[in-house]
Design a protein around this motif. Structure first.
Motif, short mmCIF file in Angstrom:
data_model
loop_
_atom_site.label_atom_id
_atom_site.label_comp_id
_atom_site.label_asym_id
_atom_site.label_seq_id
_atom_site.Cartn_x
_atom_site.Cartn_y
_atom_site.Cartn_z
N LEU A 37 -11.83 -1.69 -3.97
CA LEU A 37 -10.75 -0.92 -4.58
C LEU A 37 -10.73 -1.08 -6.10
N SER A 38 -10.92 -2.27 -6.61
CA SER A 38 -10.87 -2.47 -8.06
C SER A 38 -11.96 -1.65 -8.76
N MET A 39 -13.14 -1.57 -8.15
CA MET A 39 -14.23 -0.78 -8.72
C MET A 39 -13.87 0.71 -8.69
N ARG A 40 -13.31 1.16 -7.57
CA ARG A 40 -12.92 2.56 -7.47
C ARG A 40 -11.90 2.91 -8.56
N LEU A 41 -10.90 2.08 -8.72
CA LEU A 41 -9.85 2.36 -9.69
C LEU A 41 -10.40 2.41 -11.11
N SER A 42 -11.25 1.44 -11.45
CA SER A 42 -11.84 1.42 -12.79
C SER A 42 -12.70 2.65 -13.04
N PHE A 43 -13.57 2.97 -12.07
CA PHE A 43 -14.44 4.13 -12.21
C PHE A 43 -13.62 5.42 -12.28
N HIS A 44 -12.65 5.54 -11.41
CA HIS A 44 -11.80 6.74 -11.38
C HIS A 44 -11.10 6.92 -12.73
N ILE A 106 -3.34 5.83 -11.04
CA ILE A 106 -4.60 5.12 -10.86
C ILE A 106 -5.01 4.43 -12.16
N LYS A 107 -4.79 5.10 -13.27
CA LYS A 107 -5.12 4.52 -14.58
C LYS A 107 -4.33 3.22 -14.80
N ARG A 108 -3.05 3.23 -14.43
CA ARG A 108 -2.24 2.01 -14.56
C ARG A 108 -2.70 0.92 -13.60
N TRP A 109 -3.03 1.32 -12.38
CA TRP A 109 -3.49 0.34 -11.38
C TRP A 109 -4.80 -0.32 -11.81
N ALA A 110 -5.64 0.42 -12.51
CA ALA A 110 -6.94 -0.12 -12.92
C ALA A 110 -6.79 -1.32 -13.85
N VAL A 111 -5.69 -1.36 -14.61
CA VAL A 111 -5.48 -2.50 -15.52
C VAL A 111 -4.48 -3.51 -14.98
N THR A 112 -3.79 -3.16 -13.91
CA THR A 112 -2.86 -4.10 -13.27
C THR A 112 -3.36 -4.35 -11.84
N SER A 113 -2.66 -3.78 -10.88
CA SER A 113 -3.11 -3.83 -9.48
C SER A 113 -2.44 -2.69 -8.73
N ALA A 114 -3.05 -2.32 -7.62
CA ALA A 114 -2.52 -1.23 -6.81
C ALA A 114 -1.31 -1.72 -6.02
N PRO A 115 -0.30 -0.87 -5.87
CA PRO A 115 0.89 -1.27 -5.11
C PRO A 115 0.61 -1.28 -3.61
N ALA A 116 1.58 -1.74 -2.86
CA ALA A 116 1.42 -1.86 -1.41
C ALA A 116 1.10 -0.52 -0.75
N GLY A 117 1.69 0.57 -1.20
CA GLY A 117 1.47 1.88 -0.58
C GLY A 117 0.35 2.69 -1.20
N HIS A 118 -0.61 2.03 -1.83
CA HIS A 118 -1.65 2.75 -2.57
C HIS A 118 -2.52 3.64 -1.68
N ALA A 119 -2.77 3.24 -0.44
CA ALA A 119 -3.66 4.03 0.44
C ALA A 119 -3.09 5.42 0.69
N GLU A 120 -1.80 5.50 0.88
CA GLU A 120 -1.15 6.80 1.10
C GLU A 120 -1.25 7.66 -0.16
#
Length: 158
Positions: A37-44, A106-120
């Motif tokens: 997931l971290s790679m996906r978020l950074s690349f995205h 996604i841009k914010r998650w790439a530098v922090t972390s994805a929230p609990a409901g990120h898959a949805e």
């Protein structure tokens, strides 16, 4: 103005748009699922820096050239070109009001972390991506239909 060059530009721009979205749907999205997931978020997030410019330009060119073709054409060709223009507009609106807000998350998650409901949320992004891909492909298909008209007949004769 001759209709041929305008039709060519409309075909080229909608083809590029459909191809770019199609490539993303067939190649990038499955790759997103295959990496951490971290790679996906950074690349995205990085990908969206360039896509924000190039894809909006492609959508604008596809819409404007389809609209110009609709203005110049007559009969059924006008209706088909108008439908192609509306489909490219649908791709833009789906992107602007569906994908872009999620891209911001996604841009914010790439530098922090994805929230609990990120898959949805990522699933919603993919649904919007599929929708804009289908509308772009349909627009391109309609313009191909116009290009495949009987040789020697003007688009207004369709």
């Amino acid at each position: 103005m001759r209709i041929g060059p305008v039709h060519g530009i409309a075909l080229l721009s909608t083809g590029l748009l459909a191809g770019a979205f199609g490539y993303g749907a067939v190649n990038l999205v499955p790759t997103f699922h295959a990496v951490p997931l971290s790679m996906r978020l950074s690349f995205h997030a990085e990908l969206m820096k360039m896509n924000g410019i190039t894809m909006q330009a492609a959508m604008g060119a596809a819409f404007l050239s389809s609209l110009a073709l609709a203005v110049l054409a007559g009969g059924r060709a006008r209706l088909i070109a108008s439908a192609a223009g509306l489909l490219t507009l649908a791709s833009f609106l789906t992107t602007r009001f569906g994908n872009v807000p999620i891209n911001g998350q996604i841009k914010r998650w790439a530098v922090t972390s994805a929230p609990a409901g990120h898959a949805e949320i990522l699933g919603r992004w993919e649904l919007f991506n599929d929708l804009r891909t289908l509308t772009a492909l349909a627009a391109f298909g309609l313009l191909i239909v116009l290009a495949l008209r009987v040789p020697g007949r003007a688009p207004s004769a369709l």
